[in-house]
Design a protein around this motif. Structure first.
Motif, PDB file in Angstrom:
ATOM      1  N   ASP A  94       0.825  -1.207   0.000  1.00 18.85           N
ATOM      2  CA  ASP A  94       0.000   0.000   0.000  1.00 18.85           C
ATOM      3  C   ASP A  94       0.863   1.263   0.000  1.00 18.85           C
ATOM      4  O   ASP A  94       0.375   2.344  -0.292  1.00 18.85           O
ATOM      5  N   SER A  95       2.160   1.111   0.271  1.00 19.66           N
ATOM      6  CA  SER A  95       3.075   2.265   0.187  1.00 19.66           C
ATOM      7  C   SER A  95       3.650   2.406  -1.225  1.00 19.66           C
ATOM      8  O   SER A  95       4.237   3.428  -1.561  1.00 19.66           O
ATOM      9  N   ILE A  96       3.467   1.402  -2.059  1.00 21.95           N
ATOM     10  CA  ILE A  96       3.974   1.405  -3.428  1.00 21.95           C
ATOM     11  C   ILE A  96       2.900   1.876  -4.410  1.00 21.95           C
ATOM     12  O   ILE A  96       3.183   2.592  -5.363  1.00 21.95           O
ATOM     13  N   PHE A  97       1.674   1.443  -4.176  1.00 16.07           N
ATOM     14  CA  PHE A  97       0.564   1.740  -5.086  1.00 16.07           C
ATOM     15  C   PHE A  97      -0.398   2.744  -4.471  1.00 16.07           C
ATOM     16  O   PHE A  97      -0.762   2.604  -3.304  1.00 16.07           O
ATOM     17  N   PRO A  98      -0.873   3.708  -5.264  1.00 14.36           N
ATOM     18  CA  PRO A  98      -2.014   4.505  -4.803  1.00 14.36           C
ATOM     19  C   PRO A  98      -3.236   3.582  -4.777  1.00 14.36           C
ATOM     20  O   PRO A  98      -3.521   2.900  -5.754  1.00 14.36           O
ATOM     21  N   ILE A  99      -3.916   3.513  -3.631  1.00 16.28           N
ATOM     22  CA  ILE A  99      -5.078   2.654  -3.490  1.00 16.28           C
ATOM     23  C   ILE A  99      -6.298   3.522  -3.214  1.00 16.28           C
ATOM     24  O   ILE A  99      -6.276   4.356  -2.310  1.00 16.28           O
ATOM     25  N   HIS A 100      -7.345   3.303  -4.002  1.00 14.76           N
ATOM     26  CA  HIS A 100      -8.575   4.091  -3.895  1.00 14.76           C
ATOM     27  C   HIS A 100      -9.723   3.191  -3.456  1.00 14.76           C
ATOM     28  O   HIS A 100      -9.764   2.009  -3.800  1.00 14.76           O
ATOM     29  N   GLU A 101     -10.664   3.774  -2.734  1.00 14.43           N
ATOM     30  CA  GLU A 101     -11.813   3.034  -2.225  1.00 14.43           C
ATOM     31  C   GLU A 101     -12.672   2.468  -3.351  1.00 14.43           C
ATOM     32  O   GLU A 101     -13.211   1.370  -3.245  1.00 14.43           O
ATOM     33  N   SER A 102     -12.786   3.221  -4.436  1.00 16.30           N
ATOM     34  CA  SER A 102     -13.612   2.786  -5.559  1.00 16.30           C
ATOM     35  C   SER A 102     -13.020   3.345  -6.861  1.00 16.30           C
ATOM     36  O   SER A 102     -12.168   4.224  -6.823  1.00 16.30           O
ATOM     37  N   VAL A 103     -13.517   2.844  -7.976  1.00 18.70           N
ATOM     38  CA  VAL A 103     -13.080   3.379  -9.273  1.00 18.70           C
ATOM     39  C   VAL A 103     -13.490   4.847  -9.385  1.00 18.70           C
ATOM     40  O   VAL A 103     -12.737   5.682  -9.850  1.00 18.70           O
ATOM     41  N   GLY A 104     -14.693   5.153  -8.914  1.00 21.45           N
ATOM     42  CA  GLY A 104     -15.179   6.525  -8.966  1.00 21.45           C
ATOM     43  C   GLY A 104     -14.281   7.491  -8.206  1.00 21.45           C
ATOM     44  O   GLY A 104     -13.944   8.566  -8.705  1.00 21.45           O
ATOM     45  N   SER A 105     -13.866   7.109  -6.997  1.00 23.36           N
ATOM     46  CA  SER A 105     -12.988   7.992  -6.227  1.00 23.36           C
ATOM     47  C   SER A 105     -11.612   8.071  -6.864  1.00 23.36           C
ATOM     48  O   SER A 105     -10.944   9.103  -6.786  1.00 23.36           O
ATOM     49  N   ALA A 106     -11.181   6.994  -7.517  1.00 26.10           N
ATOM     50  CA  ALA A 106      -9.886   7.022  -8.213  1.00 26.10           C
ATOM     51  C   ALA A 106      -9.932   8.006  -9.382  1.00 26.10           C
ATOM     52  O   ALA A 106      -8.987   8.764  -9.599  1.00 26.10           O
ATOM     53  N   ILE A 107     -11.029   7.991 -10.117  1.00 27.86           N
ATOM     54  CA  ILE A 107     -11.157   8.880 -11.275  1.00 27.86           C
ATOM     55  C   ILE A 107     -11.142  10.337 -10.818  1.00 27.86           C
ATOM     56  O   ILE A 107     -10.505  11.192 -11.439  1.00 27.86           O
ATOM     57  N   GLN A 108     -11.823  10.618  -9.700  1.00 24.02           N
ATOM     58  CA  GLN A 108     -11.886  11.989  -9.204  1.00 24.02           C
ATOM     59  C   GLN A 108     -10.589  12.440  -8.548  1.00 24.02           C
ATOM     60  O   GLN A 108     -10.343  13.629  -8.427  1.00 24.02           O
ATOM     61  N   SER A 109      -9.763  11.489  -8.159  1.00 23.33           N
ATOM     62  CA  SER A 109      -8.486  11.803  -7.527  1.00 23.33           C
ATOM     63  C   SER A 109      -7.522  12.411  -8.545  1.00 23.33           C
ATOM     64  O   SER A 109      -7.524  12.081  -9.710  1.00 23.33           O
ATOM     65  N   ALA A 110      -6.667  13.266  -8.063  1.00 21.07           N
ATOM     66  CA  ALA A 110      -5.666  13.872  -8.936  1.00 21.07           C
ATOM     67  C   ALA A 110      -4.329  13.159  -8.816  1.00 21.07           C
ATOM     68  O   ALA A 110      -3.293  13.729  -9.091  1.00 21.07           O
ATOM     69  N   ALA A 111      -4.363  11.897  -8.399  1.00 22.57           N
ATOM     70  CA  ALA A 111      -3.129  11.140  -8.111  1.00 22.57           C
ATOM     71  C   ALA A 111      -2.187  11.094  -9.281  1.00 22.57           C
ATOM     72  O   ALA A 111      -2.448  10.892 -10.394  1.00 22.57           O
TER      73      ALA A 111
END
Length: 111
Positions: A94-111
Motif C-alpha cells: 500500500d506504500s507502493i501503489f495509490p489505493i482508492h476506495e472505488s473506481v469513482g474515487s480514483a477517477i476523481q483523484s488527482a493522483a
C-alpha cells in the motif's frame, strides 16, 4: 483470466474479471497487462472489485505490470475487497501503489 478495459478521457480502467490472481494465472495476467499498457491512457486504474484472493505470485504480477508503466506514471488500484486490501497492507504494498476506495474515487483523484 479475463481483463476488460474502458477509457474515460485520459483514464484507462482495467477491470479484473476473475475472483483470484494467484500462481495459476499470474503469467497470463502479466501478459495481458503488457498488451493493455502498450497503448494505455495517461492514467491506469486497476479495478480489483471482483478479486477475492491474491497470493504472492499475484502480487508479483501486479508489481511487474507497474514496472511496465512508462516513466513518471503509476498504476493505481481501486475497489480492493477486504481480504485483498489486507494482503496489500500486510506486505506494505500500500506504500507502493495509490489505493482508492472505488473506481469513482480514483477517477476523481488527482493522483
Amino acid at each position: 483470466m479475463k481483463l476488460s478495459t474502458r477509457t474515460l478521457g485520459s483514464v484507462e480502467i482495467v477491470a479484473v474479471d476473475a475472483s483470484r490472481i494467484d500462481a495459476a494465472v499470474a503469467i497470463q495476467f502479466k501478459d495481458q497487462m503488457r498488451e493493455v499498457l502498450a497503448d494505455a491512457a495517461d492514467r491506469v486504474i486497476l479495478d480489483l472489485e471482483q478479486v477475492d484472493f491474491i497470493d504472492s505470485s499475484g502480487l508479483g504480477a501486479i508489481v511487474a505490470a507497474m514496472k511496465l508503466m512508462p516513466s513518471g506514471r503509476k498504476l493505481e488500484l481501486a475497489a480492493l475487497t477486504p481480504t485483498v486490501d489486507k494482503v496489500f497492507r500486510m506486505t506494505r504494498m500500500d506504500s507502493i501503489f495509490p489505493i482508492h476506495e472505488s473506481v469513482g474515487s480514483a477517477i476523481q483523484s488527482a493522483a
